[in-house]
Design a protein around this motif. Structure first.
Motif, PDB file in Angstrom:
ATOM      1  N   PHE A   1       0.776  -1.240   0.000  1.00 31.29           N
ATOM      2  CA  PHE A   1       0.000   0.000   0.000  1.00 31.29           C
ATOM      3  C   PHE A   1       0.811   1.297   0.000  1.00 31.29           C
ATOM      4  N   PHE A   2       2.064   1.262   0.438  1.00 30.29           N
ATOM      5  CA  PHE A   2       2.817   2.506   0.604  1.00 30.29           C
ATOM      6  C   PHE A   2       4.106   2.574  -0.228  1.00 30.29           C
ATOM      7  N   HIS A   3       4.496   1.488  -0.823  1.00 28.67           N
ATOM      8  CA  HIS A   3       5.702   1.445  -1.659  1.00 28.67           C
ATOM      9  C   HIS A   3       5.499   2.346  -2.881  1.00 28.67           C
ATOM     10  N   PRO A   4       6.559   3.009  -3.384  1.00 26.94           N
ATOM     11  CA  PRO A   4       6.412   3.854  -4.597  1.00 26.94           C
ATOM     12  C   PRO A   4       5.838   3.116  -5.801  1.00 26.94           C
ATOM     13  N   LEU A   5       5.939   1.779  -5.805  1.00 26.63           N
ATOM     14  CA  LEU A   5       5.412   0.997  -6.929  1.00 26.63           C
ATOM     15  C   LEU A   5       4.080   0.335  -6.593  1.00 26.63           C
ATOM     16  N   SER A   6       3.449   0.741  -5.478  1.00 24.78           N
ATOM     17  CA  SER A   6       2.237   0.050  -5.039  1.00 24.78           C
ATOM     18  C   SER A   6       1.080   0.189  -6.030  1.00 24.78           C
ATOM     19  N   HIS A   7       1.121   1.208  -6.875  1.00 20.21           N
ATOM     20  CA  HIS A   7       0.039   1.408  -7.848  1.00 20.21           C
ATOM     21  C   HIS A   7       0.197   0.547  -9.094  1.00 20.21           C
ATOM     22  N   VAL A   8       1.366  -0.080  -9.273  1.00 19.62           N
ATOM     23  CA  VAL A   8       1.617  -0.887 -10.475  1.00 19.62           C
ATOM     24  C   VAL A   8       0.972  -2.258 -10.295  1.00 19.62           C
ATOM     25  N   PRO A   9       0.176  -2.712 -11.246  1.00 28.65           N
ATOM     26  CA  PRO A   9      -0.518  -3.999 -11.091  1.00 28.65           C
ATOM     27  C   PRO A   9       0.449  -5.184 -11.139  1.00 28.65           C
ATOM     28  N   GLY A  10       0.041  -6.252 -10.476  1.00 26.82           N
ATOM     29  CA  GLY A  10       0.829  -7.473 -10.464  1.00 26.82           C
ATOM     30  C   GLY A  10       0.201  -8.494  -9.544  1.00 26.82           C
ATOM     31  N   PRO A  11       0.682  -9.737  -9.559  1.00 26.70           N
ATOM     32  CA  PRO A  11       0.140 -10.768  -8.679  1.00 26.70           C
ATOM     33  C   PRO A  11       0.301 -10.371  -7.208  1.00 26.70           C
ATOM     34  N   PHE A  12      -0.679 -10.723  -6.397  1.00 25.92           N
ATOM     35  CA  PHE A  12      -0.688 -10.331  -4.984  1.00 25.92           C
ATOM     36  C   PHE A  12       0.602 -10.732  -4.281  1.00 25.92           C
ATOM     37  N   TRP A  13       0.974 -12.000  -4.389  1.00 20.98           N
ATOM     38  CA  TRP A  13       2.146 -12.477  -3.658  1.00 20.98           C
ATOM     39  C   TRP A  13       3.439 -11.882  -4.207  1.00 20.98           C
ATOM     40  N   SER A  14       3.474 -11.552  -5.506  1.00 18.81           N
ATOM     41  CA  SER A  14       4.667 -10.944  -6.097  1.00 18.81           C
ATOM     42  C   SER A  14       4.855  -9.506  -5.634  1.00 18.81           C
TER      43      SER A  14
ATOM     44  N   VAL B   1       6.572  -7.602 -10.769  1.00 12.67           N
ATOM     45  CA  VAL B   1       6.817  -9.029 -10.561  1.00 12.67           C
ATOM     46  C   VAL B   1       7.511  -9.325  -9.236  1.00 12.67           C
ATOM     47  N   ASP B   2       8.025  -8.314  -8.576  1.00 10.78           N
ATOM     48  CA  ASP B   2       8.461  -8.413  -7.190  1.00 10.78           C
ATOM     49  C   ASP B   2       8.394  -7.003  -6.611  1.00 10.78           C
ATOM     50  N   PRO B   3       8.582  -6.826  -5.310  1.00 11.62           N
ATOM     51  CA  PRO B   3       8.353  -5.499  -4.726  1.00 11.62           C
ATOM     52  C   PRO B   3       9.096  -4.356  -5.397  1.00 11.62           C
ATOM     53  N   HIS B   4      10.272  -4.626  -5.986  1.00 11.24           N
ATOM     54  CA  HIS B   4      11.102  -3.553  -6.523  1.00 11.24           C
ATOM     55  C   HIS B   4      11.229  -3.577  -8.052  1.00 11.24           C
ATOM     56  N   THR B   5      10.524  -4.489  -8.729  1.00 13.38           N
ATOM     57  CA  THR B   5      10.743  -4.714 -10.163  1.00 13.38           C
ATOM     58  C   THR B   5       9.465  -4.541 -10.969  1.00 13.38           C
ATOM     59  N   VAL B   6       9.568  -3.770 -12.051  1.00 11.87           N
ATOM     60  CA  VAL B   6       8.468  -3.606 -13.003  1.00 11.87           C
ATOM     61  C   VAL B   6       8.981  -4.006 -14.377  1.00 11.87           C
ATOM     62  N   LEU B   7       8.271  -4.919 -15.033  1.00 14.04           N
ATOM     63  CA  LEU B   7       8.665  -5.395 -16.353  1.00 14.04           C
ATOM     64  C   LEU B   7       7.617  -5.001 -17.395  1.00 14.04           C
ATOM     65  N   PHE B   8       8.079  -4.889 -18.653  1.00 17.17           N
ATOM     66  CA  PHE B   8       7.246  -4.376 -19.742  1.00 17.17           C
ATOM     67  C   PHE B   8       7.334  -5.306 -20.950  1.00 17.17           C
ATOM     68  N   CYS B   9       6.391  -5.105 -21.896  1.00 15.98           N
ATOM     69  CA  CYS B   9       6.417  -5.937 -23.112  1.00 15.98           C
ATOM     70  C   CYS B   9       6.020  -5.146 -24.349  1.00 15.98           C
ATOM     71  N   ASP B  10       6.377  -3.854 -24.403  1.00 13.96           N
ATOM     72  CA  ASP B  10       6.053  -3.036 -25.575  1.00 13.96           C
ATOM     73  C   ASP B  10       7.291  -2.275 -26.035  1.00 13.96           C
TER      74      ASP B  10
ATOM     75  N   VAL C   1      13.953  -1.607 -10.321  1.00 18.13           N
ATOM     76  CA  VAL C   1      14.510  -2.507 -11.333  1.00 18.13           C
ATOM     77  C   VAL C   1      13.495  -2.620 -12.462  1.00 18.13           C
ATOM     78  N   VAL C   2      13.943  -2.374 -13.687  1.00 17.32           N
ATOM     79  CA  VAL C   2      13.051  -2.387 -14.845  1.00 17.32           C
ATOM     80  C   VAL C   2      13.637  -3.251 -15.950  1.00 17.32           C
TER      81      VAL C   2
END
Length: 543
Positions: free
Chosen positions: A36-49, A82-91, A415-416
């Motif tokens: 809820f408070f991490h800078p990436l908390s708004h980025v969608p992803g699996p709950f446990w990830s 995909v993990d608390p500190h990582t956002v991955l893309f596919c475009d 991490v991107v």
């Protein structure tokens, strides 16, 4: 006395309870922060990830991380936490923002975990941007036009011998050979080529008979699997902190015997090649063995004018080239042949182009005429799109000042990365991403293939990466691939064993891996695969 023991035992129990309570509180606090408070908390992803890096690591250990990531993109869209500190893309836009020359990122701990010790460093493990740029200038000296031309002689020799061996038990033009798993001779070919270029002598594992070196490609895969699991572990920073304290020795102890044997092979081969280099120093340049190692050894530091590498650094760099050149090129060849043999019409279209372009096999050399074969190039590109040699992300850590990706800001430390397996299957870009259709790369507005469409397809197609961290050996890899495919199909007719789906998907493999017409890869940092199962027969007009 009994009372004192009771107090002591009670005290221990109390302290254990306190520690357990504090640990639980810290875990709960971290979980709530990440959600809820991490800078990436708004980025969608699996709950446990979003809570932990363990789900992503679990799929790394299973070898299907690329499939799992593809699944997440289907669920959450073109970006996933995909993990608390990582956002991955596919475009394509995200790819350009992350991997461009001026992007405010650098490599992170993932790469450092591949370095076995502090002496035998490799360019791929260098994370400092300035140092990487300096090392890159030096390594480029081993992959100039001159060195590629010199290497082509070795490549052609190996490919011709390899084709002879394909037909050693059947030299007829009317009967098909016994079925073989194409991945085995493909790895043998690329391994022999790379050992010749790196170590001054072919390992001859493609030759019949007993040879202990035939296990080395297996050792390479085990090496990659072992280090890949370490590199993707959820707490790499802690392991890197331990490395100078002796953790390297512990890793060596943990490494499977196959990994130890690979280290031994590299060390023995490099010792022999360095000795040869010193021995031929007295000869004129024209008479020296001019392989990839030669150009590395002779490279000069542009700042000092002295040798660019000491012996330990040479061992590290040549070992990396051995791994990268063997596995990635073999994966590309297997993918190209899997899809060609699964599509007889397009296979024949490619054969017709090769036979009509070249009067003899000797004409097939890496140069303008071969590269001018449009359909051959399209088939190679399409095979590498569907079977990327590096299926998962190559992560980058955002530097101070942050990074804007597709108009959205990501703070320092994020991490991107982009995921090749998913990006090269982008439905919006390719329309029919699972279909092997080389024509998508050839301009023909009568069939709907426009310049704009090709540009969009290319924007998502980066088999050798791009920017300041692109693969320096890509021209050598392409030389091997072009020459091998063209000469093989010039000499031999080839088909998939009737009814065989070996190497393809199956229902039990689950979502994203069920398609029997899709080559399945195991994500091991690079890629491992099996198949296709094929047969050959000699073309009637080829003597």
């Amino acid at each position: 006395m009994m009372f004192d023991l009771y107090l002591t035992r009670t005290s221990i129990e109390v302290w254990l309870l306190v520690l357990l309570s504090l640990g639980s509180l810290l875990l709960l606090t971290k979980t709530l922060y990440n959600l809820f408070f991490h800078p990436l908390s708004h980025v969608p992803g699996p709950f446990w990830s979003r809570i932990s890096g363990l789900p992503a690591w679990y799929h790394t250990c299973r070898g299907n991380r690329h499939i799992w990531l593809w699944q997440q993109f289907q669920i959450y869209g073109d970006r996933v936490r995909v993990d608390p500190h990582t956002v991955l893309f596919c475009d394509s836009q995200s790819y350009a923002d992350i991997y461009s020359m001026n992007s405010n990122v650098k490599r992170g701990p993932f790469y450092e975990m591949f370095q076995n010790n502090s002496h035998e460093s490799m360019i791929t493990t260098v994370i400092d941007v300035a140092e990487h740029a300096r090392r890159r200038k030096i390594v480029k000296l081993a992959f100039t036009d001159k060195s590629i031309r010199a290497a082509s002689t070795f490549v052609i020799s190996h490919v011709e011998r390899w084709i002879q061996l394909m037909m050693k038990d059947n030299d007829r033009t009317t009967e098909w050979s016994s079925p073989i798993d194409f991945s085995e001779p493909a790895h043998a070919l690329t391994f022999d080529i790379m050992s010749e270029l790196n170590f001054g002598a072919s390992s001859d594992i493609k030759e019949p008979g007993e040879n202990p070196l035939k296990l080395i490609p297996y050792y390479i895969d085990q090496y990659l699997k072992f280090h890949y699991k370490m590199a993707r572990i959820p707490f790499p920073g802690f392991l890197l902190w331990l490395k100078p304290l002796g953790f390297n020795y512990f890793l060596d102890f943990l490494a499977p015997p196959a990994v130890q044997k690979f280290y031994q092979f590299i060390n023995n081969s490099m010792t022999d090649r360095i000795a040869l280099q010193k021995e031929q120093a007295k000869d004129l340049e024209a008479y020296r063995r001019q392989d990839t190692f030669y150009f590395l050894y002779e490279a000069r530091d542009p700042d000092t004018g002295g040798p660019a590498y000491n012996d330990a650094a040479l061992r590290g760099e040549a070992g990396f080239f051995m791994i990268a050149g063997t596995d990635t090129t073999a994966t590309a060849l297997c993918s190209i042949m899997f899809y060609l043999t699964g599509d007889p019409r397009r296979y024949q279209k490619l054969v017709d182009e090769i036979l009509s372009t070249f009067e003899s096999a000797e004409d097939i050399v890496y140069g303008p005429k071969l590269l001018g074969c449009k359909y051959l190039k399209a088939c190679i590109d399409e095979g590498m799109r569907l079977g990327p040699s590096v299926p998962s992300d190559l992560p980058r850590r955002v530097l101070p000042g942050g990074l804007t990706i597709k108009g959205e800001y990501y703070p320092e430390g994020t991490v991107v990365g982009s995921v090749p397996w998913a990006m090269m299957r982008n439905q919006e870009v390719y329309g029919d991403p699972e279909v092997f259709r080389p024509e998508r790369w050839i301009l023909d507005e009568s069939t709907g293939v426009t310049q704009e469409g090709i540009a969009q397809a290319k924007a998502c197609f980066h088999p050798f990466l791009s920017g300041s961290f692109s693969c320096l050996g890509q021209n050598l890899a392409l030389a091997i691939i072009f020459v091998t495919v063209a000469r093989l199909l010039y000499h031999l007719d080839m088909r998939r064993v009737p009814g065989s789906t070996f190497g393809g998907g199956s229902p039990e493999k689950g979502w994203g891996a069920r398609n029997i017409n899709q080559l399945q890869l195991e994500d091991i940092s690079g890629a491992a695969s099996q198949g296709p199962e094929v047969q050959f027969k000699r073309r009637a007009f080829v003597s």
